[in-house]
Design a protein around this motif. Sequence first.
Motif, PDB file in Angstrom:
ATOM      1  N   PHE A 469       0.853  -1.188   0.000  1.00  0.00           N
ATOM      2  CA  PHE A 469       0.000   0.000   0.000  1.00  0.00           C
ATOM      3  C   PHE A 469       0.887   1.235   0.000  1.00  0.00           C
ATOM      4  CE2 PHE A 469      -2.646  -3.242   2.112  1.00  0.00           C
ATOM      5  CZ  PHE A 469      -3.765  -3.197   1.293  1.00  0.00           C
ATOM      6  N   GLN A 470       0.444   2.269  -0.730  1.00  0.00           N
ATOM      7  CA  GLN A 470       1.220   3.510  -0.804  1.00  0.00           C
ATOM      8  C   GLN A 470       0.261   4.689  -0.657  1.00  0.00           C
ATOM      9  OE1 GLN A 470       4.923   3.507  -1.669  1.00  0.00           O
ATOM     10  NE2 GLN A 470       4.586   5.406  -0.548  1.00  0.00           N
ATOM     11  N   PHE A 471      -0.230   4.896   0.574  1.00  0.00           N
ATOM     12  CA  PHE A 471      -1.192   5.962   0.809  1.00  0.00           C
ATOM     13  C   PHE A 471      -0.660   7.034   1.758  1.00  0.00           C
ATOM     14  CE2 PHE A 471      -3.770   2.429  -0.621  1.00  0.00           C
ATOM     15  CZ  PHE A 471      -4.648   3.048  -1.524  1.00  0.00           C
ATOM     16  N   SER A 472       0.493   6.830   2.361  1.00  0.00           N
ATOM     17  CA  SER A 472       1.093   7.832   3.251  1.00  0.00           C
ATOM     18  C   SER A 472       2.053   8.704   2.458  1.00  0.00           C
ATOM     19  CB  SER A 472       1.834   7.149   4.400  1.00  0.00           C
ATOM     20  OG  SER A 472       0.940   6.417   5.214  1.00  0.00           O
ATOM     21  N   GLN A 473       2.028   9.994   2.749  1.00  0.00           N
ATOM     22  CA  GLN A 473       2.869  10.942   2.022  1.00  0.00           C
ATOM     23  C   GLN A 473       4.250  11.107   2.656  1.00  0.00           C
ATOM     24  OE1 GLN A 473       1.766  12.196  -0.941  1.00  0.00           O
ATOM     25  NE2 GLN A 473       0.072  10.773  -0.482  1.00  0.00           N
ATOM     26  N   GLY A 474       4.463  10.487   3.794  1.00  0.00           N
ATOM     27  CA  GLY A 474       5.752  10.571   4.472  1.00  0.00           C
ATOM     28  C   GLY A 474       6.071   9.256   5.148  1.00  0.00           C
ATOM     29  N   PRO A 475       7.233   9.140   5.773  1.00  0.00           N
ATOM     30  CA  PRO A 475       7.598   7.897   6.468  1.00  0.00           C
ATOM     31  C   PRO A 475       6.540   7.466   7.477  1.00  0.00           C
ATOM     32  CG  PRO A 475       9.480   9.374   6.333  1.00  0.00           C
ATOM     33  CD  PRO A 475       8.303  10.160   5.852  1.00  0.00           C
ATOM     34  N   VAL A 476       6.236   6.183   7.473  1.00  0.00           N
ATOM     35  CA  VAL A 476       5.258   5.627   8.418  1.00  0.00           C
ATOM     36  C   VAL A 476       5.949   5.461   9.772  1.00  0.00           C
ATOM     37  CG1 VAL A 476       3.746   3.684   8.929  1.00  0.00           C
ATOM     38  CG2 VAL A 476       4.040   4.443   6.561  1.00  0.00           C
ATOM     39  N   THR A 477       5.413   6.098  10.796  1.00  0.00           N
ATOM     40  CA  THR A 477       6.065   6.103  12.113  1.00  0.00           C
ATOM     41  C   THR A 477       5.448   5.116  13.100  1.00  0.00           C
ATOM     42  OG1 THR A 477       4.640   7.955  12.757  1.00  0.00           O
ATOM     43  CG2 THR A 477       6.820   8.498  11.869  1.00  0.00           C
ATOM     44  N   HIS A 478       4.152   4.804  12.917  1.00  0.00           N
ATOM     45  CA  HIS A 478       3.473   3.885  13.832  1.00  0.00           C
ATOM     46  C   HIS A 478       2.569   2.959  13.024  1.00  0.00           C
ATOM     47  CE1 HIS A 478       4.413   7.480  16.235  1.00  0.00           C
ATOM     48  NE2 HIS A 478       4.524   6.656  17.248  1.00  0.00           N
ATOM     49  N   ILE A 479       2.430   1.729  13.491  1.00  0.00           N
ATOM     50  CA  ILE A 479       1.571   0.761  12.821  1.00  0.00           C
ATOM     51  C   ILE A 479       1.012  -0.191  13.863  1.00  0.00           C
ATOM     52  CG2 ILE A 479       3.433  -0.885  12.302  1.00  0.00           C
ATOM     53  CD1 ILE A 479       2.065  -1.230   9.518  1.00  0.00           C
ATOM     54  N   SER A 480      -0.293  -0.537  13.735  1.00  0.00           N
ATOM     55  CA  SER A 480      -0.909  -1.371  14.772  1.00  0.00           C
ATOM     56  C   SER A 480      -2.159  -2.056  14.215  1.00  0.00           C
ATOM     57  CB  SER A 480      -1.282  -0.502  15.981  1.00  0.00           C
ATOM     58  OG  SER A 480      -1.869  -1.283  16.999  1.00  0.00           O
ATOM     59  N   PHE A 481      -2.420  -3.278  14.700  1.00  0.00           N
ATOM     60  CA  PHE A 481      -3.618  -4.039  14.356  1.00  0.00           C
ATOM     61  C   PHE A 481      -4.666  -3.875  15.456  1.00  0.00           C
ATOM     62  CE2 PHE A 481      -0.582  -6.385  11.717  1.00  0.00           C
ATOM     63  CZ  PHE A 481      -1.323  -6.650  10.577  1.00  0.00           C
ATOM     64  N   SER A 482      -5.927  -4.004  15.082  1.00  0.00           N
ATOM     65  CA  SER A 482      -6.996  -4.063  16.070  1.00  0.00           C
ATOM     66  C   SER A 482      -7.001  -5.437  16.739  1.00  0.00           C
ATOM     67  CB  SER A 482      -8.355  -3.799  15.408  1.00  0.00           C
ATOM     68  OG  SER A 482      -8.633  -4.794  14.428  1.00  0.00           O
ATOM     69  N   HIS A 483      -7.746  -5.552  17.841  1.00  0.00           N
ATOM     70  CA  HIS A 483      -7.712  -6.784  18.640  1.00  0.00           C
ATOM     71  C   HIS A 483      -8.277  -7.973  17.881  1.00  0.00           C
ATOM     72  CE1 HIS A 483     -11.952  -5.823  19.131  1.00  0.00           C
ATOM     73  NE2 HIS A 483     -12.138  -7.009  19.687  1.00  0.00           N
ATOM     74  N   ASP A 484      -9.170  -7.724  16.914  1.00  0.00           N
ATOM     75  CA  ASP A 484      -9.770  -8.811  16.144  1.00  0.00           C
ATOM     76  C   ASP A 484      -9.123  -8.980  14.777  1.00  0.00           C
ATOM     77  OD1 ASP A 484     -10.636  -6.498  14.976  1.00  0.00           O
ATOM     78  OD2 ASP A 484     -12.781  -6.845  15.308  1.00  0.00           O
ATOM     79  N   SER A 485      -8.021  -8.256  14.527  1.00  0.00           N
ATOM     80  CA  SER A 485      -7.261  -8.336  13.276  1.00  0.00           C
ATOM     81  C   SER A 485      -8.083  -7.897  12.057  1.00  0.00           C
ATOM     82  CB  SER A 485      -6.726  -9.761  13.037  1.00  0.00           C
ATOM     83  OG  SER A 485      -5.879 -10.146  14.086  1.00  0.00           O
ATOM     84  N   LYS A 486      -9.147  -7.109  12.274  1.00  0.00           N
ATOM     85  CA  LYS A 486      -9.963  -6.637  11.150  1.00  0.00           C
ATOM     86  C   LYS A 486      -9.456  -5.308  10.592  1.00  0.00           C
ATOM     87  CE  LYS A 486     -14.313  -8.869  12.504  1.00  0.00           C
ATOM     88  NZ  LYS A 486     -15.733  -8.643  12.885  1.00  0.00           N
ATOM     89  N   TYR A 487      -8.735  -4.562  11.403  1.00  0.00           N
ATOM     90  CA  TYR A 487      -8.258  -3.254  10.977  1.00  0.00           C
ATOM     91  C   TYR A 487      -6.761  -3.142  11.206  1.00  0.00           C
ATOM     92  CZ  TYR A 487     -13.182  -1.788  10.972  1.00  0.00           C
ATOM     93  OH  TYR A 487     -14.509  -1.684  10.732  1.00  0.00           O
ATOM     94  N   LEU A 488      -6.137  -2.347  10.362  1.00  0.00           N
ATOM     95  CA  LEU A 488      -4.725  -1.986  10.509  1.00  0.00           C
ATOM     96  C   LEU A 488      -4.635  -0.480  10.367  1.00  0.00           C
ATOM     97  CD1 LEU A 488      -1.639  -2.713  10.594  1.00  0.00           C
ATOM     98  CD2 LEU A 488      -1.745  -2.787   8.093  1.00  0.00           C
ATOM     99  N   ALA A 489      -4.017   0.173  11.330  1.00  0.00           N
ATOM    100  CA  ALA A 489      -3.906   1.636  11.302  1.00  0.00           C
ATOM    101  C   ALA A 489      -2.441   2.041  11.298  1.00  0.00           C
ATOM    102  CB  ALA A 489      -4.622   2.256  12.500  1.00  0.00           C
TER     103      ALA A 489
END
Length: 922
Positions: A469-489
């Motif tokens: 995926f290439q949707f961030s305009q700058g370096p990605v500083t944080h990444i995390s999954f939701s508890h049910d693995s349905k979302y990634l932020a």
Amino acid sequence: SLVWAATPGMLFRKNRDSSLHPLNLSWVFGYNSSLAVHSLMDGEDRVLLYVSSHVVVIHDILGNKQYHLQGHTNVISCLCVSEDKRWVATADRGPDALIIVWDSYSGVPVRTIFESHPEDGVCAIAISQDAKYLVTISAGNVQKVCVWRWTLPTEKPMCSTELQPEFGHQDYVIFNPQNPHEFVSNSKTRVVFYLWVRQSQLWDENTAWLLSPQTFKCLVGQFSQSVFHFNNTQALTGTSAGKLVVWDMDNPRTLPEELPAKPHGVTATKVVSMQKESLTVLKVLESCVVTGDVKGQVKFYDGQLRLLTIYTHDNVGPIRSISFSTILRDPPGASPESSQPFLTSWSDSSNSVSLTLNRNLILSTSDATMFHVATDSTNFETILQEAKKAVNGIACHPQEPLVAAGSHCGLLKVWDYKETQYLVSRIFTEAGIQCLSYDPEGYLLAAGFTDGSVYILDAISLQSICDKFQFSQGPVTHISFSHDSKYLATADETHSVTVYKRVLQNGSRCWEHLAGLDSHYKPIRIILFGVHSDSNEPRLLSLGEDRQLVEYDLNSSIKDHLVVTHRDRLEQAAVPLCLAWYPQLSTESFFLTANNCYKMKLYNTTTKMCRKTLLGPTYGSPLEKIQVLPRTSSADPQQHYLVYITKDKVGLQILPVDGNPHKSSAFICHPDGASDFATSHDGRYIFTAGGKERTFMKWKVNLSALDAAAFLGGEDLIPFYNLLNGGREGEFFRELEDYFYYVQLCGQGIDTMENRQVSTHIPLEEIPSVMRAIGFYPSEEEIEDMINEVKFSKYADTGEQVTKINLRDFIKLYINHRPALGLSMKTIQQAFQILGYDNEKEDKVIDTGDFLSLLQCRGEQMTEDELAECLVTLLGRRLGEGGSEPDTCDPTGAAALTEEKIPAQITAEVFVADILGLPIAK
């Protein structure tokens, strides 16, 4: 003693499980590839010595064991090892720089030299052939060279000299193996020769040589390393142009009783072109000259610089160091008539004569790889291959003993941390890895990159399960999954939050981009998934340095539209730095924050009201990241601990947080800055990433040691009394008691003649007055937080509000809310830097009119009457003797006082001393 009875290899026979510290360094991954790697033992026990951050690592490669020499508080800048491989000298640069001499057999620091070069530390060090002397060169702009007899208990060098700035930055030094009173150093452009005599000043033997292309009618290049020739009449210097500069030294080379009037002459007699490639390493070993270069070649020459043999391999990068084993090995059929002590000639079946080494060697390269070259072959065996750029991303598997680390060089490695075995790796060539996260099920590993891309990988094979995926305009500083693995932020450096969603396509799971939002206007400190208590649906929060806590509605968010449900400002003046869900220790649910003023705060998860402010750990810098430590299966269900990192330390905190300093502990992990940390799924280990140090470390948790330290610190109010000036028996505590009783007198009437009712409590509305009386000046918002903290302290349990406070609780309230580092003149000066301007004396000043306007129009605005009352109170006490008391409610009187007592231009010093009437510390 441990030192005299020590033997090689005994380090790894020690029992290291009996440590008394809450955190113990268990393993170091990665090393400083700009420093040399040394072979201590070879053969059945292959033991290496190298530097990782501020730690010296003695690594038994075949036995898969490490021993750590810990004593430096700064990153180690240089090291050297004695000829017999027993004595190791290390030095660092930075505040409180040290020189430490270690016994590599026992691991004991036998000598520590403090304040050797207090300004900037040490950039180069060498030990003499007889291991009696050290020479150090300071790292400052004006460099100082010192010679030490480290076996003597003195903090002063035997002799020293300062180098002229035109000599360049001298960053390499070495003794003459045949004369400990002589050594040579070089910068990129100059070579300096030295001679010293006991109880005398060090003498540069010759004006530092600068060779230009005109000197020998050829391009010389920059100097790399220098050595003394084994004939004791010459010295050699390698250059970036692949040449060796040969220096001839006048006889005699014997040591005079005192320095002669004229130093020995040193002359550059010739420049020998050895090759085209840059020479990076130069060594002399008995009767051989050895070079290493940027193409990974190791070449051996005789005394006349005639080539004897070459060792090379396609996968070897620029060589940083060469270290030979101390064990001589004769290959089969070795000829005793060999003419070279380090080169052996023997006859094979075809009766051909060849040259080969009879000592194994260790090569280290500038791209963080170590090789072992065996005696009887030309095979380059890779021993370690580590990150050659910053290590910022680290994550632990949620169920298995696996840790993943990512580097800016694109290297992603996964280790089994229980057995300390490397499992799998992948190199990304497009960009560097900035952050990592496993999903809660342990099937996926998500990676954020410096170019803004996001990869979702299989947790075992590290292969991509979908397109990047290439949707961030700058370096990605944080990444995390939701508890049910349905979302990634993710969060990035452009202050945006981006959410990805797992969907079903053609009966299989895949991921798609949901939406993104520029949620903040300052850097995002953390993104945090939680769970809605009423629906078990994921809950997403982000916290930024703009003090905004943003909550998102994931269920209502649609393609390219991320819905925000709440925006809350958490702090008034401080900057929140980290956020974590607080364990359910009461009927009320909280999340915990830590700010840059060393304060931790508990907020209600629903109302976002600040319910408690507490003094956090104060170990030199604020908390940067926090996480509740997972519990082991045998742990007390009511016992919880918090893991945190500061700028350079990792620590543990006993929960619940109450401001007791004995309930926390911290240890230096990465002096140049810890970038991230992760905890094992069972809470037994903590892993810290060292950023630009290119290392990460494994720490073993010992909770019983932390519990013991908290118990020894005292119970109840004893730890808090010790935080008061003078303690329980001091003047400050007695003054506080007097104010407590004075408030009761005022409440009952000062002039009443009735019997007094002495109580241990005062009304909540009197808290601000007593706080100000003892020297703490809270803002109106801080006052509201303090009162609400006490008022609602029992509301969740009893449904009733508290209306009064006793002395015990007041002391805790004061300690937890007052500035952690006291009232600082520096803080006021910084405010004048922002609000003021430079006058003709170049002082930062604020005009009186602007000063009064700021107080009435900015921040917590004061009314004209409030301002008048304050000014009359502050300035009226210094009216002329015999004057009547000023009317505190008369703005005209305030204006007259302003004209009389306040100058037209106000400096920080005038504001503190003349207006507030506070003393200024010198």
